[in-house]
Write a protein that holds these residues in place. Structure first.
Motif, PDB file in Angstrom:
ATOM      1  N   MET A  82       0.866  -1.423  -0.027  1.00 54.67           N
ATOM      2  CA  MET A  82      -0.012   0.037  -0.038  1.00 54.67           C
ATOM      3  C   MET A  82       0.948   1.385  -0.023  1.00 54.67           C
ATOM      4  O   MET A  82       0.494   2.190  -0.488  1.00 54.67           O
ATOM      5  CB  MET A  82      -1.044   0.037   1.224  1.00 54.67           C
ATOM      6  N   TYR A  83       2.094   1.122   0.824  1.00 52.24           N
ATOM      7  CA  TYR A  83       3.139   2.417   0.645  1.00 52.24           C
ATOM      8  C   TYR A  83       4.185   2.234  -0.482  1.00 52.24           C
ATOM      9  O   TYR A  83       4.448   3.369  -0.976  1.00 52.24           O
ATOM     10  CB  TYR A  83       3.616   2.450   1.970  1.00 52.24           C
ATOM     11  N   GLU A  84       4.200   1.267  -0.871  1.00 49.41           N
ATOM     12  CA  GLU A  84       5.147   0.997  -2.051  1.00 49.41           C
ATOM     13  C   GLU A  84       4.409   0.286  -3.020  1.00 49.41           C
ATOM     14  O   GLU A  84       4.845  -1.115  -3.234  1.00 49.41           O
ATOM     15  CB  GLU A  84       6.703   0.374  -1.432  1.00 49.41           C
ATOM     16  N   PRO A  85       3.791   0.833  -3.795  1.00 49.02           N
ATOM     17  CA  PRO A  85       3.214  -0.226  -5.052  1.00 49.02           C
ATOM     18  C   PRO A  85       4.018  -0.609  -5.933  1.00 49.02           C
ATOM     19  O   PRO A  85       4.889  -0.199  -6.374  1.00 49.02           O
ATOM     20  CB  PRO A  85       2.119   0.835  -5.461  1.00 49.02           C
ATOM     21  N   ILE A  86       3.677  -2.072  -6.692  1.00 43.06           N
ATOM     22  CA  ILE A  86       4.338  -2.526  -7.629  1.00 43.06           C
ATOM     23  C   ILE A  86       3.728  -1.707  -8.740  1.00 43.06           C
ATOM     24  O   ILE A  86       2.552  -1.803  -9.092  1.00 43.06           O
ATOM     25  CB  ILE A  86       4.275  -4.027  -7.819  1.00 43.06           C
ATOM     26  N   SER A  87       4.674  -1.452  -9.906  1.00 36.47           N
ATOM     27  CA  SER A  87       4.191  -0.838 -10.946  1.00 36.47           C
ATOM     28  C   SER A  87       4.149  -1.874 -12.045  1.00 36.47           C
ATOM     29  O   SER A  87       5.139  -2.438 -12.046  1.00 36.47           O
ATOM     30  CB  SER A  87       4.847   0.577 -11.347  1.00 36.47           C
ATOM     31  N   TYR A  88       3.354  -1.459 -12.988  1.00 35.44           N
ATOM     32  CA  TYR A  88       3.412  -2.360 -14.378  1.00 35.44           C
ATOM     33  C   TYR A  88       3.324  -1.592 -15.312  1.00 35.44           C
ATOM     34  O   TYR A  88       2.774  -0.188 -15.397  1.00 35.44           O
ATOM     35  CB  TYR A  88       2.224  -3.099 -14.130  1.00 35.44           C
ATOM     36  N   GLU A  89       3.707  -2.037 -16.471  1.00 28.70           N
ATOM     37  CA  GLU A  89       3.709  -1.188 -17.805  1.00 28.70           C
ATOM     38  C   GLU A  89       2.304  -1.902 -18.534  1.00 28.70           C
ATOM     39  O   GLU A  89       2.087  -3.124 -18.370  1.00 28.70           O
ATOM     40  CB  GLU A  89       4.799  -1.836 -18.668  1.00 28.70           C
ATOM     41  N   ALA A  90       1.992  -1.060 -19.280  1.00 32.73           N
ATOM     42  CA  ALA A  90       0.374  -1.340 -19.816  1.00 32.73           C
ATOM     43  C   ALA A  90       0.494  -2.440 -20.973  1.00 32.73           C
ATOM     44  O   ALA A  90      -0.247  -3.410 -20.570  1.00 32.73           O
ATOM     45  CB  ALA A  90       0.052  -0.168 -20.589  1.00 32.73           C
ATOM     46  N   TYR A  91       1.418  -2.714 -21.456  1.00 30.69           N
ATOM     47  CA  TYR A  91       1.733  -3.587 -22.541  1.00 30.69           C
ATOM     48  C   TYR A  91       2.773  -4.922 -22.023  1.00 30.69           C
ATOM     49  O   TYR A  91       3.148  -5.490 -23.270  1.00 30.69           O
ATOM     50  CB  TYR A  91       1.976  -3.309 -23.828  1.00 30.69           C
ATOM     51  N   GLN A  92       3.156  -5.093 -20.779  1.00 33.41           N
ATOM     52  CA  GLN A  92       4.130  -5.920 -20.740  1.00 33.41           C
ATOM     53  C   GLN A  92       3.414  -7.273 -20.634  1.00 33.41           C
ATOM     54  O   GLN A  92       2.504  -7.636 -20.591  1.00 33.41           O
ATOM     55  CB  GLN A  92       4.849  -5.580 -19.228  1.00 33.41           C
ATOM     56  N   GLU A  93       4.652  -8.388 -20.659  1.00 35.74           N
ATOM     57  CA  GLU A  93       4.469  -9.772 -20.723  1.00 35.74           C
ATOM     58  C   GLU A  93       3.746  -9.922 -19.164  1.00 35.74           C
ATOM     59  O   GLU A  93       4.154  -9.384 -18.397  1.00 35.74           O
ATOM     60  CB  GLU A  93       5.635 -10.592 -20.606  1.00 35.74           C
ATOM     61  N   SER A  94       2.885 -10.942 -19.340  1.00 35.36           N
ATOM     62  CA  SER A  94       2.064 -11.336 -17.985  1.00 35.36           C
ATOM     63  C   SER A  94       1.840 -12.942 -17.809  1.00 35.36           C
ATOM     64  O   SER A  94       1.570 -13.325 -18.785  1.00 35.36           O
ATOM     65  CB  SER A  94       0.834 -10.509 -17.827  1.00 35.36           C
ATOM     66  N   ASP A  95       1.935 -13.291 -16.532  1.00 31.17           N
ATOM     67  CA  ASP A  95       1.579 -14.649 -16.340  1.00 31.17           C
ATOM     68  C   ASP A  95       0.356 -14.950 -15.770  1.00 31.17           C
ATOM     69  O   ASP A  95      -0.045 -16.016 -15.087  1.00 31.17           O
ATOM     70  CB  ASP A  95       2.763 -15.321 -15.633  1.00 31.17           C
ATOM     71  N   ALA A  96      -0.494 -13.646 -15.783  1.00 30.21           N
ATOM     72  CA  ALA A  96      -1.900 -13.800 -15.255  1.00 30.21           C
ATOM     73  C   ALA A  96      -2.733 -14.808 -15.879  1.00 30.21           C
ATOM     74  O   ALA A  96      -3.532 -15.522 -15.027  1.00 30.21           O
ATOM     75  CB  ALA A  96      -2.578 -12.475 -15.504  1.00 30.21           C
ATOM     76  N   PHE A  97      -2.558 -15.038 -16.891  1.00 32.56           N
ATOM     77  CA  PHE A  97      -3.446 -16.187 -17.572  1.00 32.56           C
ATOM     78  C   PHE A  97      -2.444 -17.482 -18.286  1.00 32.56           C
ATOM     79  O   PHE A  97      -2.044 -17.696 -19.306  1.00 32.56           O
ATOM     80  CB  PHE A  97      -4.062 -15.861 -18.870  1.00 32.56           C
ATOM     81  N   ALA A  98      -2.240 -18.203 -17.238  1.00 36.18           N
ATOM     82  CA  ALA A  98      -1.075 -19.490 -17.442  1.00 36.18           C
ATOM     83  C   ALA A  98      -1.690 -20.364 -18.559  1.00 36.18           C
ATOM     84  O   ALA A  98      -1.024 -21.069 -18.996  1.00 36.18           O
ATOM     85  CB  ALA A  98      -1.007 -20.180 -16.232  1.00 36.18           C
ATOM     86  N   ASN A  99      -2.901 -20.639 -18.633  1.00 39.73           N
ATOM     87  CA  ASN A  99      -3.581 -21.418 -19.593  1.00 39.73           C
ATOM     88  C   ASN A  99      -3.654 -20.928 -21.203  1.00 39.73           C
ATOM     89  O   ASN A  99      -4.344 -21.577 -21.783  1.00 39.73           O
ATOM     90  CB  ASN A  99      -4.958 -21.907 -19.279  1.00 39.73           C
ATOM     91  N   GLY A 100      -3.168 -19.789 -21.319  1.00 41.46           N
ATOM     92  CA  GLY A 100      -3.222 -19.134 -22.448  1.00 41.46           C
ATOM     93  C   GLY A 100      -4.204 -17.800 -22.369  1.00 41.46           C
ATOM     94  O   GLY A 100      -4.321 -17.242 -21.532  1.00 41.46           O
ATOM     95  N   VAL A 101      -4.938 -17.332 -23.838  1.00 38.60           N
ATOM     96  CA  VAL A 101      -5.454 -16.197 -23.797  1.00 38.60           C
ATOM     97  C   VAL A 101      -7.083 -16.212 -23.802  1.00 38.60           C
ATOM     98  O   VAL A 101      -7.772 -15.472 -23.982  1.00 38.60           O
ATOM     99  CB  VAL A 101      -5.075 -15.369 -25.054  1.00 38.60           C
ATOM    100  N   GLU A 102      -7.368 -17.697 -23.290  1.00 38.62           N
ATOM    101  CA  GLU A 102      -8.678 -17.930 -23.648  1.00 38.62           C
ATOM    102  C   GLU A 102      -9.703 -17.002 -22.529  1.00 38.62           C
ATOM    103  O   GLU A 102     -10.789 -16.531 -22.939  1.00 38.62           O
ATOM    104  CB  GLU A 102      -9.150 -19.365 -23.081  1.00 38.62           C
ATOM    105  N   ALA A 103      -9.095 -16.440 -21.524  1.00 40.97           N
ATOM    106  CA  ALA A 103      -9.877 -15.576 -20.558  1.00 40.97           C
ATOM    107  C   ALA A 103      -9.946 -14.084 -21.204  1.00 40.97           C
ATOM    108  O   ALA A 103     -10.546 -13.388 -20.513  1.00 40.97           O
ATOM    109  CB  ALA A 103      -9.197 -15.546 -19.161  1.00 40.97           C
ATOM    110  N   GLN A 104      -9.064 -13.703 -22.180  1.00 42.18           N
ATOM    111  CA  GLN A 104      -9.108 -12.449 -22.634  1.00 42.18           C
ATOM    112  C   GLN A 104      -9.898 -12.416 -23.879  1.00 42.18           C
ATOM    113  O   GLN A 104     -10.080 -11.534 -24.684  1.00 42.18           O
ATOM    114  CB  GLN A 104      -7.657 -12.312 -23.052  1.00 42.18           C
ATOM    115  N   LEU A 105     -10.731 -13.724 -24.322  1.00 42.50           N
ATOM    116  CA  LEU A 105     -11.637 -13.403 -25.449  1.00 42.50           C
ATOM    117  C   LEU A 105     -12.851 -12.434 -25.295  1.00 42.50           C
ATOM    118  O   LEU A 105     -13.140 -12.280 -23.765  1.00 42.50           O
ATOM    119  CB  LEU A 105     -12.154 -14.777 -25.888  1.00 42.50           C
ATOM    120  N   PRO A 106     -13.218 -11.760 -26.173  1.00 43.48           N
ATOM    121  CA  PRO A 106     -14.556 -10.874 -25.700  1.00 43.48           C
ATOM    122  C   PRO A 106     -15.786 -11.413 -25.123  1.00 43.48           C
ATOM    123  O   PRO A 106     -15.797 -12.650 -25.624  1.00 43.48           O
ATOM    124  CB  PRO A 106     -14.846 -10.371 -27.081  1.00 43.48           C
TER     125      PRO A 106
END
Length: 156
Positions: free
Chosen positions: A4-28
């Motif tokens: 909360m005091y030292e937040p982790i910053s992220y770049e808008a278009y950086q690589e991410s491991d948020a969706f380990a199974n691929g991009v299916e969660a990012q479909l519209p």
């Protein structure tokens, strides 16, 4: 809670491991318009854009796609409250004097066209607001067809 005091910053278009199974969660989501399928409206929200639309814009629906019953339902929901269900400018809000000056579609000095009707639905004009967010493109064209039908009936 040091983050909360030292937040982790992220770049808008950086690589991410948020969706380990691929991009299916990012479909519209179902029913949404995928990126790239949206058709932009080429006429600007200016008097010149209105005049260009009035002179040049034509319906994307052919005569077999026009559904006056559907157009009537949409018109009565979104337009009839001000314009009246017959298009004579005597809707409920006009009769109660909440809005004044809504002209009839058949007024002699009122040369409305397919393009001008669509443009006004898309951007609004004078005290009328835009209905671009309430009606999709096909629904707007159905309303345009219904307004033209009302205009022809009033002129008889």
């Amino acid at each position: 809670m040091p983050n909360m005091y030292e937040p982790i910053s992220y770049e808008a278009y950086q690589e991410s491991d948020a969706f380990a199974n691929g991009v299916e969660a990012q479909l519209p989501a179902e029913g949404t318009i995928p990126r790239g399928d949206f058709m932009p409206y080429d006429y600007k929200d200016t008097n010149e854009g209105y005049e260009m639309a009035k002179a040049n814009l034509t319906s994307s629906l052919d005569s077999t796609q026009i559904d006056y019953d559907r157009g009537k339902v949409l018109y009565e929901v979104y337009c009839g409250i001000c314009h009246g269900n017959k298009g004579a400018g005597q809707g409920t809000l006009v009769k109660r004097e909440k809005i004044l000056g809504v002209p009839s579609y058949a007024d002699a000095g009122r040369a409305i066209t397919t393009g001008s009707i669509y443009h006004v639905i898309y951007y609004g004009k004078n005290t009328m607001g835009s209905y671009a967010n309430q009606l999709n493109e096909e629904e707007r064209w159905q309303v345009v067809a219904y307004v033209e039908k009302l205009k022809a009936e009033l002129e008889k």
